[in-house]
Design a protein around this motif. Sequence first.
Motif, PDB file in Angstrom:
ATOM      1  N   PRO A 137       0.823  -1.228   0.000  1.00  0.00           N
ATOM      2  CA  PRO A 137       0.000   0.000   0.000  1.00  0.00           C
ATOM      3  C   PRO A 137       0.847   1.264   0.000  1.00  0.00           C
ATOM      4  O   PRO A 137       1.985   1.282   0.469  1.00  0.00           O
ATOM      5  CB  PRO A 137      -0.789  -0.125   1.304  1.00  0.00           C
ATOM      6  CG  PRO A 137       0.128  -0.887   2.220  1.00  0.00           C
ATOM      7  CD  PRO A 137       0.862  -1.869   1.327  1.00  0.00           C
ATOM      8  N   GLN A 138       0.275   2.343  -0.539  1.00  0.00           N
ATOM      9  CA  GLN A 138       0.884   3.667  -0.534  1.00  0.00           C
ATOM     10  C   GLN A 138      -0.141   4.665   0.009  1.00  0.00           C
ATOM     11  O   GLN A 138      -1.345   4.387  -0.010  1.00  0.00           O
ATOM     12  CB  GLN A 138       1.287   4.078  -1.961  1.00  0.00           C
ATOM     13  CG  GLN A 138       2.233   3.116  -2.646  1.00  0.00           C
ATOM     14  CD  GLN A 138       2.390   3.456  -4.122  1.00  0.00           C
ATOM     15  OE1 GLN A 138       3.443   3.897  -4.544  1.00  0.00           O
ATOM     16  NE2 GLN A 138       1.355   3.231  -4.905  1.00  0.00           N
ATOM     17  N   PRO A 139       0.306   5.838   0.459  1.00  0.00           N
ATOM     18  CA  PRO A 139      -0.646   6.835   0.964  1.00  0.00           C
ATOM     19  C   PRO A 139      -1.622   7.263  -0.131  1.00  0.00           C
ATOM     20  O   PRO A 139      -1.203   7.682  -1.218  1.00  0.00           O
ATOM     21  CB  PRO A 139       0.248   8.002   1.395  1.00  0.00           C
ATOM     22  CG  PRO A 139       1.592   7.393   1.611  1.00  0.00           C
ATOM     23  CD  PRO A 139       1.705   6.290   0.611  1.00  0.00           C
ATOM     24  N   GLU A 140      -2.909   7.179   0.143  1.00  0.00           N
ATOM     25  CA  GLU A 140      -3.917   7.509  -0.862  1.00  0.00           C
ATOM     26  C   GLU A 140      -3.839   8.972  -1.280  1.00  0.00           C
ATOM     27  O   GLU A 140      -4.182   9.318  -2.418  1.00  0.00           O
ATOM     28  CB  GLU A 140      -5.309   7.191  -0.324  1.00  0.00           C
ATOM     29  CG  GLU A 140      -6.410   7.345  -1.346  1.00  0.00           C
ATOM     30  CD  GLU A 140      -7.756   6.891  -0.819  1.00  0.00           C
ATOM     31  OE1 GLU A 140      -8.736   6.925  -1.585  1.00  0.00           O
ATOM     32  OE2 GLU A 140      -7.831   6.496   0.368  1.00  0.00           O
ATOM     33  N   LYS A 141      -3.330   9.823  -0.390  1.00  0.00           N
ATOM     34  CA  LYS A 141      -3.224  11.247  -0.697  1.00  0.00           C
ATOM     35  C   LYS A 141      -2.349  11.485  -1.926  1.00  0.00           C
ATOM     36  O   LYS A 141      -2.635  12.357  -2.757  1.00  0.00           O
ATOM     37  CB  LYS A 141      -2.640  11.991   0.509  1.00  0.00           C
ATOM     38  CG  LYS A 141      -2.422  13.476   0.274  1.00  0.00           C
ATOM     39  CD  LYS A 141      -1.801  14.131   1.512  1.00  0.00           C
ATOM     40  CE  LYS A 141      -1.512  15.616   1.267  1.00  0.00           C
ATOM     41  NZ  LYS A 141      -0.888  16.248   2.461  1.00  0.00           N
ATOM     42  N   TYR A 142      -1.276  10.723  -2.013  1.00  0.00           N
ATOM     43  CA  TYR A 142      -0.340  10.892  -3.133  1.00  0.00           C
ATOM     44  C   TYR A 142      -0.543   9.851  -4.223  1.00  0.00           C
ATOM     45  O   TYR A 142      -0.177  10.080  -5.385  1.00  0.00           O
ATOM     46  CB  TYR A 142       1.106  10.819  -2.623  1.00  0.00           C
ATOM     47  CG  TYR A 142       1.410  11.821  -1.543  1.00  0.00           C
ATOM     48  CD1 TYR A 142       1.502  13.176  -1.832  1.00  0.00           C
ATOM     49  CD2 TYR A 142       1.590  11.414  -0.224  1.00  0.00           C
ATOM     50  CE1 TYR A 142       1.767  14.107  -0.841  1.00  0.00           C
ATOM     51  CE2 TYR A 142       1.858  12.336   0.782  1.00  0.00           C
ATOM     52  CZ  TYR A 142       1.943  13.677   0.475  1.00  0.00           C
ATOM     53  OH  TYR A 142       2.208  14.597   1.455  1.00  0.00           O
ATOM     54  N   THR A 187       1.116  -0.335  -4.910  1.00  0.00           N
ATOM     55  CA  THR A 187       2.368   0.028  -5.581  1.00  0.00           C
ATOM     56  C   THR A 187       2.516  -0.680  -6.914  1.00  0.00           C
ATOM     57  O   THR A 187       3.035  -0.106  -7.885  1.00  0.00           O
ATOM     58  CB  THR A 187       3.572  -0.300  -4.681  1.00  0.00           C
ATOM     59  OG1 THR A 187       3.402   0.335  -3.415  1.00  0.00           O
ATOM     60  CG2 THR A 187       4.875   0.194  -5.300  1.00  0.00           C
ATOM     61  N   GLY A 188       2.069  -1.926  -6.983  1.00  0.00           N
ATOM     62  CA  GLY A 188       2.144  -2.660  -8.242  1.00  0.00           C
ATOM     63  C   GLY A 188       1.288  -2.015  -9.314  1.00  0.00           C
ATOM     64  O   GLY A 188       1.704  -1.904 -10.483  1.00  0.00           O
ATOM     65  N   LEU A 189       0.104  -1.570  -8.939  1.00  0.00           N
ATOM     66  CA  LEU A 189      -0.767  -0.890  -9.897  1.00  0.00           C
ATOM     67  C   LEU A 189      -0.137   0.428 -10.340  1.00  0.00           C
ATOM     68  O   LEU A 189      -0.195   0.794 -11.523  1.00  0.00           O
ATOM     69  CB  LEU A 189      -2.143  -0.640  -9.280  1.00  0.00           C
ATOM     70  CG  LEU A 189      -3.153   0.113 -10.160  1.00  0.00           C
ATOM     71  CD1 LEU A 189      -3.339  -0.593 -11.498  1.00  0.00           C
ATOM     72  CD2 LEU A 189      -4.488   0.259  -9.432  1.00  0.00           C
ATOM     73  N   HIS A 190       0.476   1.138  -9.395  1.00  0.00           N
ATOM     74  CA  HIS A 190       1.182   2.374  -9.748  1.00  0.00           C
ATOM     75  C   HIS A 190       2.267   2.082 -10.776  1.00  0.00           C
ATOM     76  O   HIS A 190       2.438   2.835 -11.752  1.00  0.00           O
ATOM     77  CB  HIS A 190       1.789   3.007  -8.503  1.00  0.00           C
ATOM     78  CG  HIS A 190       2.885   3.996  -8.798  1.00  0.00           C
ATOM     79  ND1 HIS A 190       2.690   5.131  -9.550  1.00  0.00           N
ATOM     80  CD2 HIS A 190       4.214   3.987  -8.470  1.00  0.00           C
ATOM     81  CE1 HIS A 190       3.832   5.802  -9.654  1.00  0.00           C
ATOM     82  NE2 HIS A 190       4.766   5.123  -9.029  1.00  0.00           N
ATOM     83  N   TRP A 210       4.064   1.304   6.908  1.00  0.00           N
ATOM     84  CA  TRP A 210       3.169   1.432   5.751  1.00  0.00           C
ATOM     85  C   TRP A 210       1.889   2.132   6.146  1.00  0.00           C
ATOM     86  O   TRP A 210       1.429   2.002   7.289  1.00  0.00           O
ATOM     87  CB  TRP A 210       2.831   0.049   5.183  1.00  0.00           C
ATOM     88  CG  TRP A 210       3.992  -0.650   4.550  1.00  0.00           C
ATOM     89  CD1 TRP A 210       5.246  -0.150   4.311  1.00  0.00           C
ATOM     90  CD2 TRP A 210       4.026  -2.016   4.096  1.00  0.00           C
ATOM     91  NE1 TRP A 210       6.051  -1.100   3.740  1.00  0.00           N
ATOM     92  CE2 TRP A 210       5.325  -2.261   3.579  1.00  0.00           C
ATOM     93  CE3 TRP A 210       3.096  -3.057   4.066  1.00  0.00           C
ATOM     94  CZ2 TRP A 210       5.706  -3.503   3.059  1.00  0.00           C
ATOM     95  CZ3 TRP A 210       3.467  -4.280   3.534  1.00  0.00           C
ATOM     96  CH2 TRP A 210       4.764  -4.494   3.044  1.00  0.00           C
ATOM     97  N   PRO A 211       1.280   2.910   5.253  1.00  0.00           N
ATOM     98  CA  PRO A 211       1.592   3.034   3.831  1.00  0.00           C
ATOM     99  C   PRO A 211       2.718   4.014   3.511  1.00  0.00           C
ATOM    100  O   PRO A 211       2.991   4.262   2.354  1.00  0.00           O
ATOM    101  CB  PRO A 211       0.276   3.521   3.238  1.00  0.00           C
ATOM    102  CG  PRO A 211      -0.322   4.365   4.312  1.00  0.00           C
ATOM    103  CD  PRO A 211       0.035   3.665   5.594  1.00  0.00           C
ATOM    104  N   LYS A 257      -3.580   7.285 -10.405  1.00  0.00           N
ATOM    105  CA  LYS A 257      -5.004   7.333 -10.752  1.00  0.00           C
ATOM    106  C   LYS A 257      -5.524   8.765 -10.720  1.00  0.00           C
ATOM    107  O   LYS A 257      -5.443   9.456  -9.715  1.00  0.00           O
ATOM    108  CB  LYS A 257      -5.796   6.456  -9.791  1.00  0.00           C
ATOM    109  CG  LYS A 257      -7.265   6.313 -10.141  1.00  0.00           C
ATOM    110  CD  LYS A 257      -7.953   5.370  -9.166  1.00  0.00           C
ATOM    111  CE  LYS A 257      -9.439   5.229  -9.498  1.00  0.00           C
ATOM    112  NZ  LYS A 257     -10.116   4.326  -8.534  1.00  0.00           N
ATOM    113  N   GLY A 258      -6.045   9.214 -11.856  1.00  0.00           N
ATOM    114  CA  GLY A 258      -6.622  10.548 -11.953  1.00  0.00           C
ATOM    115  C   GLY A 258      -5.606  11.647 -12.209  1.00  0.00           C
ATOM    116  O   GLY A 258      -5.982  12.806 -12.415  1.00  0.00           O
ATOM    117  N   LEU A 259      -4.310  11.301 -12.221  1.00  0.00           N
ATOM    118  CA  LEU A 259      -3.268  12.320 -12.413  1.00  0.00           C
ATOM    119  C   LEU A 259      -2.498  12.112 -13.712  1.00  0.00           C
ATOM    120  O   LEU A 259      -1.453  12.732 -13.924  1.00  0.00           O
ATOM    121  CB  LEU A 259      -2.290  12.293 -11.232  1.00  0.00           C
ATOM    122  CG  LEU A 259      -2.904  12.487  -9.849  1.00  0.00           C
ATOM    123  CD1 LEU A 259      -1.840  12.368  -8.771  1.00  0.00           C
ATOM    124  CD2 LEU A 259      -3.596  13.844  -9.760  1.00  0.00           C
TER     125      LEU A 259
END
Length: 408
Positions: free
Chosen positions: A216-221, A227-230, A266-267, A349-351
Amino acid sequence: MSEYAPEQGLETYLVGGHVRDQLLGRKPTDRDWVVVGSSAAEMLARGFKPVGKDFPVFLHPQSREEYALARGRDATGKLHTSPDITLKEDLARRDLSINAMAMDKDGRLIDPFHGQQDLAQGILRHLPAFTDDPLRILRLARLAAQLDFSIAEETRKLARSMVAKGSLQMLPPERIWQELHRALCSPSPRYFIEILRELGALEVILPEVDALFGIPQPEKYHPEIDTGLHLLMALDRVTLLTEDPLVRFAVLVHDLGKAATPPRHWPSHRGHEALGVPLVGQLCRRLRIPGRYQKLARRASRYHLMVHLAFELKPNTLTKLLTNLDAWRSPEDFERFLIACQADAQGRKGLEEKPYPQADFLRRIYDLTKGISAKDIPDNFTGKQIGAGIQQLRCRKIAALKKQYHKI
């Protein structure tokens, strides 16, 4: 008098990727030929030059195209050549139906395994000989990414079973890198990684990359969180930004350190940049990846976050950053690095379409400072004083530029 044609009188057929790509309307690859009803002695007598050790392949003395004697299997299952081996027997030992087609000298298609039908449907389907070489698992994923084809379910099952039996463990690293490099040059490196993961192959050949999925990563950023999806999204972005495989590889491995941060934190992944550098080195050494790829990948891992924060950094820190990136001596790699950072920033996502002015800011810094040298330093400066003087001049230029940005 016409020039002698060494292939005249031989039963020859175009085979492999050239036939496939021609039927797809794509720019064909190099032409490869199979020769039926001949022998090594005859090929040599006609002036063909032997190459390779594993099986009889010859170079045409004029065109330099490859001509291979037809191969089949003997009673023990071992591959061999003989004038009695038919074209169908030779095609049957290939990996996929779409690669088991041939064309005669008049352009007529020979398609005993219905490869043309699979081409029309966009399907990769294995032949029984697929299991002969475990590298075909990686090639399967690479062709899917290259052609944007789906994989027949029975072929997926076979590939999974081969991976489960450990067939990839003994693959030479050079062959793995060759397929990975080709996949990075394909229209969809993301699809290659996704397929390898689905087949269970990613954790075998790229365990450092596979480990990122589920982190997991911070949803804010990172609204996508995983992380794999990123990583997959960043690969999508870099594919749009550049065809350069050096940059695409750097993006593939830029976040390896996030799997090495303490789970209790984490995250958050504080320090993941530095933690990723030895993992990049580990991966590159294992697969014997060329040094220039490793150099850029290490820099992307170590410094990508600093670029995201470029507007917040002090002039001295920015000067050190460009020094560490060897920007003034290697501007091409500096540009590659900035593209990798942009792909990372927009692979969220969205950026995806959000502007990335940090890259242009650093490009302006480079342009302003690239001409500063020892000639700009007072004559009475010596040794380390010259380096310090150059650093000071660069900082002044950067400070003035930062003031301009603050006014915008």
